[in-house]
Design a protein around this motif. Structure first.
Motif, PDB file in Angstrom:
ATOM      1  N   LYS A  75      33.533  48.732  92.983  1.00 55.96           N
ATOM      2  CA  LYS A  75      34.252  48.255  94.171  1.00 55.96           C
ATOM      3  C   LYS A  75      34.560  46.766  94.120  1.00 55.96           C
ATOM      4  N   ILE A  76      33.645  45.991  93.545  1.00 54.29           N
ATOM      5  CA  ILE A  76      33.868  44.552  93.502  1.00 54.29           C
ATOM      6  C   ILE A  76      35.123  44.214  92.685  1.00 54.29           C
ATOM      7  N   LEU A  77      35.399  45.002  91.646  1.00 52.81           N
ATOM      8  CA  LEU A  77      36.588  44.764  90.833  1.00 52.81           C
ATOM      9  C   LEU A  77      37.837  45.357  91.473  1.00 52.81           C
ATOM     10  N   PRO A 119      40.457  42.067  99.208  1.00 51.57           N
ATOM     11  CA  PRO A 119      41.559  42.229  98.264  1.00 51.57           C
ATOM     12  C   PRO A 119      42.362  40.948  98.126  1.00 51.57           C
ATOM     13  N   ALA A 120      42.727  40.621  96.916  1.00 47.37           N
ATOM     14  CA  ALA A 120      43.546  39.431  96.674  1.00 47.37           C
ATOM     15  C   ALA A 120      45.013  39.765  96.904  1.00 47.37           C
ATOM     16  N   LYS A 121      45.784  38.809  97.414  1.00 48.42           N
ATOM     17  CA  LYS A 121      47.192  39.043  97.669  1.00 48.42           C
ATOM     18  C   LYS A 121      47.995  38.885  96.382  1.00 48.42           C
ATOM     19  N   GLN A 122      49.124  39.552  96.329  1.00 43.54           N
ATOM     20  CA  GLN A 122      49.950  39.538  95.138  1.00 43.54           C
ATOM     21  C   GLN A 122      50.873  38.318  95.125  1.00 43.54           C
ATOM     22  N   THR A 123      50.306  37.125  95.274  1.00 46.62           N
ATOM     23  CA  THR A 123      51.096  35.898  95.228  1.00 46.62           C
ATOM     24  C   THR A 123      50.522  35.011  94.154  1.00 46.62           C
ATOM     25  N   GLY A 124      51.199  33.899  93.871  1.00 45.88           N
ATOM     26  CA  GLY A 124      50.735  33.014  92.819  1.00 45.88           C
ATOM     27  C   GLY A 124      49.311  32.561  93.054  1.00 45.88           C
ATOM     28  N   PHE A 125      48.487  32.663  92.028  1.00 44.01           N
ATOM     29  CA  PHE A 125      47.065  32.390  92.221  1.00 44.01           C
ATOM     30  C   PHE A 125      46.795  30.907  92.463  1.00 44.01           C
ATOM     31  N   ARG A 126      47.746  30.039  92.146  1.00 47.65           N
ATOM     32  CA  ARG A 126      47.547  28.605  92.290  1.00 47.65           C
ATOM     33  C   ARG A 126      47.928  28.089  93.682  1.00 47.65           C
ATOM     34  N   GLU A 150      27.151  43.567  76.280  1.00 39.35           N
ATOM     35  CA  GLU A 150      27.022  44.903  76.861  1.00 39.35           C
ATOM     36  C   GLU A 150      27.071  44.871  78.389  1.00 39.35           C
ATOM     37  N   SER A 151      28.005  44.073  78.902  1.00 41.73           N
ATOM     38  CA  SER A 151      28.206  43.949  80.336  1.00 41.73           C
ATOM     39  C   SER A 151      29.710  43.946  80.593  1.00 41.73           C
ATOM     40  N   ASN A 152      30.119  43.510  81.762  1.00 43.20           N
ATOM     41  CA  ASN A 152      31.536  43.386  82.088  1.00 43.20           C
ATOM     42  C   ASN A 152      31.658  42.520  83.346  1.00 43.20           C
ATOM     43  N   ALA A 153      32.871  42.343  83.835  1.00 43.67           N
ATOM     44  CA  ALA A 153      33.106  41.425  84.951  1.00 43.67           C
ATOM     45  C   ALA A 153      32.379  41.831  86.231  1.00 43.67           C
ATOM     46  N   SER A 154      31.991  43.086  86.367  1.00 49.53           N
ATOM     47  CA  SER A 154      31.321  43.525  87.595  1.00 49.53           C
ATOM     48  C   SER A 154      29.927  42.926  87.739  1.00 49.53           C
ATOM     49  N   ARG A 155      29.380  42.343  86.655  1.00 50.75           N
ATOM     50  CA  ARG A 155      28.030  41.771  86.745  1.00 50.75           C
ATOM     51  C   ARG A 155      27.967  40.587  87.712  1.00 50.75           C
ATOM     52  N   TRP A 156      29.129  40.070  88.096  1.00 48.57           N
ATOM     53  CA  TRP A 156      29.176  38.892  88.949  1.00 48.57           C
ATOM     54  C   TRP A 156      29.191  39.222  90.438  1.00 48.57           C
ATOM     55  N   LYS A 157      29.022  40.494  90.793  1.00 44.43           N
ATOM     56  CA  LYS A 157      29.112  40.918  92.191  1.00 44.43           C
ATOM     57  C   LYS A 157      28.260  40.057  93.126  1.00 44.43           C
TER      58      LYS A 157
END
Length: 297
Positions: free
Chosen positions: A51-53, A85-92, A106-113
């Motif tokens: 869900k975090i991703l 949820p992030a908006k679909q606009t320029g991230f900057r 042996e991990s992935n981006a979800s480890r940062w939840k």
């Protein structure tokens, strides 16, 4: 029971490679290297993301014949209390300061939840990537130099000022800073990061009980492939030349990457704050530590 099974499997593989080395040592070396760089877990299913991703905007970057998966939580001028949820606009557009999160082996981006819930209120834009052969990223080989290449591609795209890495992700950050000399990086946070590649290599050899024929071939191949001597392939040696502000944290009970590795970084990084924790193990998940990270930022 699982420990016994793991012991039997690893020693059996080592025995096979040792026997093979007397027939074809180059083949034995190649198989050993493939084992060393092939994660057994950490991949993700795009149809069933954590869900975090799912709360992030996803961007896939083509890199050669591979792809790098990035997840974006766009910053706001005043922060937010929840991950949404992030908006679909320029991230900057919302906040010019970008944090890049770099997970470990042996991990992935979800480890940062858990950390994300402390970072989101800062209002900064946050990018997390899946490393080589992890998450939704491509590739079959995971190595520190390869991971540093991925970081460099992401850094060119998103221009982060802050890097946060756990375990092998921290080692990849130090290799990246040493090789790519990015002057835009202002702050670095390393959590349970290894420093000496030779220790990692020796631990692998010991785990499989590889003989000297395989070990020496493997070490020569490391030097040839990474273009650096094993004694010089060391994060804390790289850190002697780093000017960024750093927060380095390591746990006394870390039995994956020993606390001595964190102390090496702390002793050579000129502008570093060192935190030594107790009872967190290698994961380093802790609300109090994460509060200190947010304050550091």
């Amino acid at each position: 029971m699982q420990k016994i099974q793991f012991f039997i499997i690893t020693k059996s593989i080592g025995l096979y490679l040792n026997l093979l080395s007397y027939i074809n040592v180059d083949n034995a070396k190649s198989k050993a290297y493939r084992l060393f760089t092939s994660p057994r877990k950490g991949k993700l299913n795009a149809e069933a993301l954590p869900k975090i991703l799912q709360s992030a905007t996803r961007e896939t970057i083509e890199y050669g014949n591979e792809k790098i998966q990035a997840y974006i939580w766009k910053g706001t001028s005043r922060g937010a209390s929840d991950v949404g949820p992030a908006k679909q606009t320029g991230f900057r557009e919302a906040n010019d300061e970008v944090i890049l999160l770099v997970h470990g082996w042996e991990s992935n981006a979800s480890r940062w939840k858990k950390l994300l819930h402390h970072l989101i209120p800062l209002g900064k834009t946050i990018i997390a990537l899946d490393g080589p052969a992890h998450g939704l990223s491509g590739g079959t080989e995971f190595s520190t130099p390869k991971y540093a290449e991925f970081i460099n591609v992401i850094a060119q795209r998103f221009e982060p000022k802050i890097l946060i890495g756990h375990s092998a992700g921290g080692a990849a950050i130090s290799f990246y800073l040493n090789k790519y000399k990015n002057p835009a990086i202002e702050k670095v946070i390393l959590l349970g990061a290894p420093s000496d590649f030779k220790i990692v290599s020796n631990n692998f050899v010991k785990l499989l009980s590889l003989n000297d024929r395989v070990r020496l071939k493997l070490e020569d191949y490391f030097i040839q492939r990474f273009q650096i001597g094993l004694d010089d392939f060391s994060g804390h040696k790289f850190a002697q030349n780093f000017s960024q502000k750093a927060l380095i944290a390591h746990d006394l009970q870390d039995n994956v990457v020993l606390v001595d590795e964190g102390r090496k970084y702390a002793n050579t990084w000129k502008n570093a704050v060192y935190i030594e924790t107790t009872g967190l193990g290698h994961s380093m998940h802790d609300a109090e530590l994460y509060k200190k990270i947010a304050e550091f930022l």
